[in-house]
Scaffold this active site. Structure first.
Site, PDB file in Angstrom:
ATOM      1  N   CYS A  62       0.848  -1.026  -0.142  1.00 53.30           N
ATOM      2  CA  CYS A  62       0.026   0.095   0.032  1.00 53.30           C
ATOM      3  C   CYS A  62       0.882   1.247   0.077  1.00 53.30           C
ATOM      4  CB  CYS A  62      -1.020  -0.129   1.159  1.00 53.30           C
ATOM      5  SG  CYS A  62      -2.426   1.101   0.777  1.00 53.30           S
TER       6      CYS A  62
ATOM      7  N   HIS B 126      -3.560  -5.342   2.803  1.00 51.34           N
ATOM      8  CA  HIS B 126      -3.263  -5.910   4.130  1.00 51.34           C
ATOM      9  C   HIS B 126      -3.785  -7.123   4.484  1.00 51.34           C
ATOM     10  CE1 HIS B 126      -2.013  -1.631   4.353  1.00 51.34           C
ATOM     11  NE2 HIS B 126      -3.074  -1.491   3.692  1.00 51.34           N
TER      12      HIS B 126
HETATM   13  N1  GLN Z   1      -1.397   6.906   1.885  1.00 49.64           N
HETATM   14  C1  GLN Z   1      -1.794   5.965   0.871  1.00 49.64           C
HETATM   15  C2  GLN Z   1      -3.073   6.109   0.494  1.00 49.64           C
HETATM   16  O1  GLN Z   1      -4.207   6.331   0.785  1.00 49.64           O
HETATM   17  C3  GLN Z   1      -1.676   4.615   1.399  1.00 49.64           C
HETATM   18  C4  GLN Z   1      -2.367   4.148   2.459  1.00 49.64           C
HETATM   19  C5  GLN Z   1      -2.113   2.733   3.097  1.00 49.64           C
HETATM   20  O2  GLN Z   1      -1.025   2.490   3.280  1.00 49.64           O
HETATM   21  N2  GLN Z   1      -3.077   2.015   3.607  1.00 49.64           N
HETATM   22  O3  GLN Z   1      -3.534   5.712  -0.958  1.00 49.64           O
END
Ligand code: GLN
Length: 242
Positions: free
Chosen positions: A96, A194
């Site tokens: 992510c 995740h």
């Molecule tokens: N900040 C990033 C987004 O919202 C990654 C979010 C995350 O790692 N879950 O795209």
């Protein structure tokens, strides 16, 4: 695998890229090594630590907020140990925010554009609203099968021409372009999933471990009930029942 046969699993910047519990991936890797009698240690690299060493055998980067991603890029640009290891073929898993950091560039929710560290050929832009929920995707990696995980991100990620996705989305958003999920380049695997993803997808875990040790690993027992449960969950999610 290098130093005296203890496999070193680097958890990179969990104080920045640790918002979603992705550190669990390190524990899963360590446990599946232990079950096979292979010693390992988890090396935690915090933002106050020295630059990332290039001597680890697996590198893990989790998810985090936009501001954390910018700080992570600054840290990883010092010393460039992660980049050296990745170019030498050492496995890297970016989740992510970690995916976006490893990419060419990303735009944050405030509209500002930032360079990533350029290990994978992807560009991320904010989408229209967050992508949140269960994902199932058929992996492009041999023997890995269907991946499941949970996504929570604003960014949408476009692969450059010729870049290989990690999976083809059956349910969920994934990258948000072309119905694909994540990106794979050599032994670098990036994904929006995740879970932690390695707990939910043991075949992916073992693929990464085999890259790290440089050969096949002993099979571990399968649990048919668990396999059936995961398949049922996949079907339920796909049909909107879960
Ligand atoms: N900040 C990033 C987004 O919202 C990654 C979010 C995350 O790692 N879950 O795209």
């Amino acid at each position: 695998m290098t130093s005296e046969s203890v496999l070193r699993i680097a958890v990179v910047l969990p104080d920045l890229l640790g918002t979603y519990g992705d550190r669990g991936n390190a524990i899963v890797l360590q446990r599946r090594l232990e079950w096979r009698g292979i010693p390992s240690e988890i090396v935690t690299i915090l933002s106050a630590s020295d630059p990332v060493p290039d001597s680890c055998d697996i590198y893990l980067l989790g998810g985090g907020e936009d501001v954390a991603q910018q700080a992570a890029v600054r840290f990883l640009s010092r010393g460039r140990g992660l980049q050296r290891a990745a170019h030498a073929g050492v496995p890297v898993l970016g989740i992510c925010g970690g995916l976006q950091v490893l990419g060419t560039r990303f735009r944050t929710g405030d509209g500002a554009q930032h360079d990533g560290i350029g290990l994978v050929d992807v560009v991320s832009e904010p989408g229209h609203g967050r992508a949140i929920g269960e994902v199932t995707a058929d992996s492009t990696l041999a023997g890995v099968g269907t991946l499941t995980g949970f996504e929570n991100h604003l960014g949408r990620t476009e692969l450059a021409d010729g870049a290989r996705p990690l999976g083809h989305v059956r349910h969920g958003i994934g990258n948000g372009y072309g119905e694909v999920e994540g990106v794979v380049s050599g032994h670098i695997v990036c994904t929006y999933l995740h879970g932690p993803i390695l707990a939910r997808n043991p075949a992916l875990t073992d693929t990464i471990l085999e890259w790290a040790v440089g050969g096949a690993l002993a099979e571990l027992p399968e649990f048919p009930e668990l396999t059936a449960l995961r398949a049922e969950r996949t079907r339920a999610v796909g049909s909107g029942r879960a």
